[in-house]
Enzyme design. Structure first.
Site: not given
Lengths: 255, 255
Positions: B10, B12
């Site tokens: 992932d 952010d």
């Protein structure tokens, strides 16, 4: 039939359909006017100025003054003003909402807001939604003119106020206080304007889910006319029936 | 620790927070690159072109190529293309969505559409929502890039894709097919791109509700890093735990 002394009358689907008149309803309203029986047009359309609603009615030969039009924007502005006179309001909506808020002496602002109020806004932008969401998260009270999810148009059903409003409720997790039909609040305010009591007033409309439920929720009699949304077969499935049901308002004989 | 051969990561909250680097994660990615272990950045951000995502990563000293970025817009375009190659799509979204749809050879149109696809669109207008609603009512399949209801920003939480998408689901009564995390579909597509199998790949992220659930839903191992959304105390209430949990990726020793 009971001789009512006050009449709350829905517009679209009841008095006209889009740009098309409903003659039986117009004859009925003319008869009310002739007999000096008080009536008020009660609409969930938050976008229009009541003057323009009255103008449209007059063009259709319906006796109507600006004072005989009560929109959900006016009910919303009254609701906020009673909670906090002169409140700071962030408004997402069209001319009818801005007019109503200003008429109640509310301040339309974009920061340090007490209330975020939202209605149908066909000039919606992400920035408007962003400000609304930020202010609700900061603690502003969230008020919505009406929850109608779809808007009938010549193109088909377009997004209604209720679906636009869901952006703010979904993103913040805060449900708004709804004011328009089927809420009791708009009916109670309309009775104040009309000056008649609950037991002598009837709510007339074509939509069970808004008009008739508003009457039921406010504890007044209701009359469903099958000239618009709710059909006979829809009504068969419903437990709490309207007080009266008619094919058209021609069936109603005023005493 | 199990020696994984593929890494879905992932962005952010995991590799950076807004404009701020997460050093331990960057060191970890550099180590993957050094060891030639395949990795792919997997993001629910539908708005950006993968080239721009890679650019931002490189500026933060993260080894990343455009080919190592897989956005939910790319997953959505692939999904539609597999269902109907060359399909006619009405798209509500930003550059990243339009790029991905065109790259898959889909036709972006405003009428006679097979699919209405929606992601975050900060240039949203009522007319875009109106067309989307009308086409869904006419029978177009409704697909959504991701359901995230809020978008972190320096101003606070702004409306996310999921809250804008609710306009169309509320007004039509049709729920979209969601593609982004936590759906399995984006992970399965990412595995195709990465070229590793389910049992040798791990999904790394900071958000239990999107990253970790995506791993769980797709049946692959997961690693939650407490550098972003999900805190230790949040995890205590959850039944299905991530395969691994760490304060930072510095705790992970590659064998």
């Amino acid at each position: 039939m009971k001789s009512y002394q006050g009449f709350l009358i829905d517009l679209d689907g009841t008095v006209y359909k889009g740009t098309e008149k409903i003659d039986e309803a117009i004859t009925f309203v003319k008869e009310l006017e002739k007999r000096k029986l008080p009536y008020l047009f009660l609409t969930n359309n938050s976008t229009k100025h009541p003057r323009d609603v009255a103008e449209k009615l007059k063009e259709m030969d319906v006796p109507a003054t600006t004072e005989q039009v009560f929109t959900t924007s006016m009910a919303t502005a009254t609701y906020i003003s009673e909670l906090k006179p002169g409140a700071r309001v962030y408004a997402i909506g069209e001319e009818g909402l801005h007019f109503a808020l200003e008429e109640q002496g509310l301040e339309i602002v974009t920061e340090d807001v007490d209330f975020v109020v939202m209605g149908l806004d066909r000039d919606i932008t992400y920035e408007k939604l962003a400000i609304g969401a930020l202010e609700i998260r900061k603690g502003a009270t969230f008020v919505a003119t009406n929850g109608d999810v779809a808007l009938p148009s010549e193109r088909g059903f377009l997004p209604g106020a209720g679906s636009l409003i869901s952006v703010l409720s979904v993103t913040t997790g805060v449900e708004p206080k709804f004011i328009g039909k089927p809420e009791a609040i708009i009916v109670e305010q309309a009775l104040e304007v009309l000056g008649t009591s609950k037991d002598e007033t009837v709510m007339i409309g074509d939509n069970y889910d808004t008009d008739i439920l508003a009457g039921i929720n406010a504890g007044i009699d209701s009359l469903l006319v099958h000239s618009g949304v709710t059909k006979k077969e829809d009504l068969a499935k419903i437990e709490i029936q309207p007080t009266h049901t008619m094919e058209s308002l021609a069936e109603w004989t005023l005493e």
